[in-house]
Design an enzyme around this catalytic site. Structure first.
Site, short mmCIF file in Angstrom:
data_model
loop_
_atom_site.label_atom_id
_atom_site.label_comp_id
_atom_site.label_asym_id
_atom_site.label_seq_id
_atom_site.Cartn_x
_atom_site.Cartn_y
_atom_site.Cartn_z
N SER A 233 100.63 20.91 -4.68
CA SER A 233 101.20 22.25 -4.48
C SER A 233 100.29 23.22 -5.21
O SER A 233 99.49 22.81 -6.07
CB SER A 233 102.60 22.28 -5.11
OG SER A 233 103.05 23.60 -5.26
N TYR B 37 108.78 20.25 -11.71
CA TYR B 37 107.94 20.29 -10.50
C TYR B 37 106.48 20.53 -10.85
O TYR B 37 105.58 19.84 -10.39
CB TYR B 37 108.47 21.40 -9.58
CG TYR B 37 107.88 21.43 -8.20
CD1 TYR B 37 108.32 20.55 -7.21
CD2 TYR B 37 106.91 22.36 -7.86
CE1 TYR B 37 107.80 20.61 -5.93
CE2 TYR B 37 106.38 22.42 -6.58
CZ TYR B 37 106.83 21.54 -5.61
OH TYR B 37 106.31 21.59 -4.33
P1 NAD Z 1 111.68 18.87 2.87
O1 NAD Z 1 112.87 18.92 1.98
O2 NAD Z 1 111.71 19.57 4.18
O3 NAD Z 1 111.27 17.37 3.15
C1 NAD Z 1 111.17 16.43 2.11
C2 NAD Z 1 111.50 15.07 2.66
O4 NAD Z 1 111.36 14.13 1.58
C3 NAD Z 1 112.94 14.96 3.18
O5 NAD Z 1 112.94 14.35 4.45
C4 NAD Z 1 113.62 14.07 2.14
O6 NAD Z 1 114.66 13.25 2.67
C5 NAD Z 1 112.46 13.25 1.65
N1 NAD Z 1 112.71 12.66 0.34
C6 NAD Z 1 113.25 13.25 -0.74
N2 NAD Z 1 113.37 12.36 -1.74
C7 NAD Z 1 112.89 11.18 -1.26
C8 NAD Z 1 112.76 9.90 -1.82
N3 NAD Z 1 113.16 9.61 -3.07
N4 NAD Z 1 112.22 8.92 -1.05
C9 NAD Z 1 111.82 9.19 0.22
N5 NAD Z 1 111.94 10.38 0.80
C10 NAD Z 1 112.46 11.37 0.05
O7 NAD Z 1 110.47 19.39 1.94
P2 NAD Z 1 109.00 19.92 2.29
O8 NAD Z 1 108.97 21.35 1.96
O9 NAD Z 1 108.55 19.45 3.61
O10 NAD Z 1 108.18 19.19 1.13
C11 NAD Z 1 107.32 18.10 1.36
C12 NAD Z 1 106.32 18.02 0.21
O11 NAD Z 1 105.54 19.21 0.20
C13 NAD Z 1 106.96 17.90 -1.17
O12 NAD Z 1 106.21 17.01 -1.96
C14 NAD Z 1 106.87 19.29 -1.69
O13 NAD Z 1 106.85 19.33 -3.09
C15 NAD Z 1 105.54 19.72 -1.11
N6 NAD Z 1 105.34 21.16 -1.05
C16 NAD Z 1 106.18 21.94 -0.35
C17 NAD Z 1 105.95 23.30 -0.31
C18 NAD Z 1 106.83 24.22 0.43
O14 NAD Z 1 106.70 25.44 0.25
N7 NAD Z 1 107.72 23.74 1.29
C19 NAD Z 1 104.86 23.85 -0.99
C20 NAD Z 1 104.02 23.01 -1.69
C21 NAD Z 1 104.26 21.66 -1.72
#
Ligand code: NAD
Length: 260
Positions: free
Chosen positions: A142, A155
Site C-alpha cells: 500500500s 495497517y
Molecule cells: P476487499 O475487502 O474488497 O477484499 C479483501 C478480500 O480479502 C476479501 O474477499 C476478504 O474475504 C479476503 N480476506 C480477508 N481476510 C482474509 C483471510 N484471513 N484469509 C483469506 N482471505 C481474507 O479489500 P481490497 O480493497 O480489495 O484489498 C485487497 C488488498 O489490497 C489488501 O491487502 C489491502 O490492504 C490492499 N490495499 C487496498 C487498497 C484500497 O484502497 N482498497 C489500497 C492499498 C492496498
C-alpha cells in the site's frame, strides 16, 4: 500466445475487490487461477465467474492466517494444476483506532492476516517454486508501506513489514529463479475502502465527503482513486518479469499520492 498462458497463479483474498480483479486479469491472459478466500462459497463463485468468461479457475477456502488451511489450499491448487508459478498475496483487512486505544486483539488480528498470511502463503508456494526452479511472488502492499496515516498503526506496520519480507524472499529466492516484489496502491474504491469512509468520518469528526477529498485523495495529483485495473497491471508487470533484474522492488500506483 497470451502473456501468462498455462501459468498457475494463486491469488489470496480474490473473492472481492482488488484480488478479484487481479484474478480476472491473469485469467484473461491465459493463466489458470486459484482463488483463495475465507468463504468457500465466495471463492467458488468468483472462480465460476472466470470460468463463465472462458477462463480456468478454482475456488479455495483459505484463512491465510491459518497454517494448516494455507498448506491444504496451496497443495490442492498444485494437485489440480500441477504447478504454482505466481503467488499474489493480497488478502487484507482494515481496522482503525488511535494507537492509545487500539485493542490488542485487533492489533494481533491485523498482523495475522497481513503478515502471517503473507509469510504462510509464501512458504507454502516456495516449496513448489523452488522445486520447479521458477516463480514470482507479488505482495499487495500500500502507499501505507511507505507513508503513515493516523488511526492505521496496525495497517501501516504490517504494510511496511511486507517490504522487508519481499526483500528477504528476493535474496533467498534468487538462486531458485524466484522473484519477490510489492505493489503499493493508493486508495482504490473497494469494499475495504467503502467501510473506512464512515468509520474515519466518525473518528475524525468530519463528513464522508471530506474524508474522501481531504484525507484519502488530498495528496494525489488529480484527486482520483486508483483503479483496480491499474493495480492488476502493475502486478502482472512484476509477475511477468523474466530475470532477477526486477526483484526486491516496490512500485507505487497512487495517482502521485506518494512519490519517491
Ligand atoms: P476487499 O475487502 O474488497 O477484499 C479483501 C478480500 O480479502 C476479501 O474477499 C476478504 O474475504 C479476503 N480476506 C480477508 N481476510 C482474509 C483471510 N484471513 N484469509 C483469506 N482471505 C481474507 O479489500 P481490497 O480493497 O480489495 O484489498 C485487497 C488488498 O489490497 C489488501 O491487502 C489491502 O490492504 C490492499 N490495499 C487496498 C487498497 C484500497 O484502497 N482498497 C489500497 C492499498 C492496498
Amino acid at each position: 500466445m497470451k502473456r501468462f498462458e498455462d501459468k498457475v497463479v494463486v491469488v489470496t483474498g480474490a473473492a472481492s475487490g482488488i484480488g478479484k480483479e487481479i484474478a480476472h486479469a491473469f485469467a484473461a491472459q491465459g493463466a489458470r487461477v486459484a482463488i483463495a478466500d475465507l468463504k468457500k462459497d465466495a471463492a467458488e463463485a468468483a472462480a465460476a465467474e472466470i470460468v463463465a468468461l472462458g477462463g480456468v479457475a478454482m475456488g479455495l477456502e483459505m484463512d491465510v492466517s491459518d497454517e494448516a488451511a494455507v498448506n491444504a489450499g496451496v497443495d490442492a491448487a498444485h494437485a489440480v494444476y500441477g504447478r504454482i508459478d505466481i503467488l499474489v498475496s493480497n488478502a487484507g483487512i482494515q481496522i482503525v483506532h488511535p494507537v492509545h486505544e487500539f485493542p490488542f486483539d485487533q492489533w494481533k488480528k491485523m498482523l495475522a492476516v497481513h503478515l502471517d498470511g503473507a509469510f504462510l502463503t509464501t512458504k507454502a508456494c516456495l516449496k513448489y517454486m523452488y522445486a520447479a526452479n521458477a516463480g514470482s511472488v507479488v505482495y499487495i502492499g500500500s502507499v501505507h508501506s511507505k507513508e503513515a496515516s493516523p488511526l492505521k498503526a496496525a495497517y501501516v506496520t504490517a504494510k511496511h513489514g511486507l517490504l522487508g519480507l519481499a526483500r528477504v524472499v528476493a535474496k533467498e529466492g534468487a538462486k531458485h529463479n524466484v522473484r519477490a516484489n510489492v505493489v503499493c496502491p493508493g486508495f482504490v474504491r473497494t469494499p475495504l475502502v467503502e467501510k473506512q469512509i464512515p468509520e474515519q468520518a466518525k473518528e475524525l469528526g468530519i463528513s464522508e465527503a471530506e474524508v474522501v477529498r481531504n484525507v484519502m485523495l488530498r495528496e494525489t495529483v488529480d484527486c482520483e482513486f486508483t483503479s483496480m485495473e491499474d493495480v492488476a497491471e502493475a502486478v502482472m508487470y512484476f509477475a511477468g518479469a523474466n530475470s532477477n533484474a526486477l526483484t526486491g522492488q516496490s512500485l507505487i500506483v497512487s495517482h502521485g499520492w506518494f512519490m519517491e
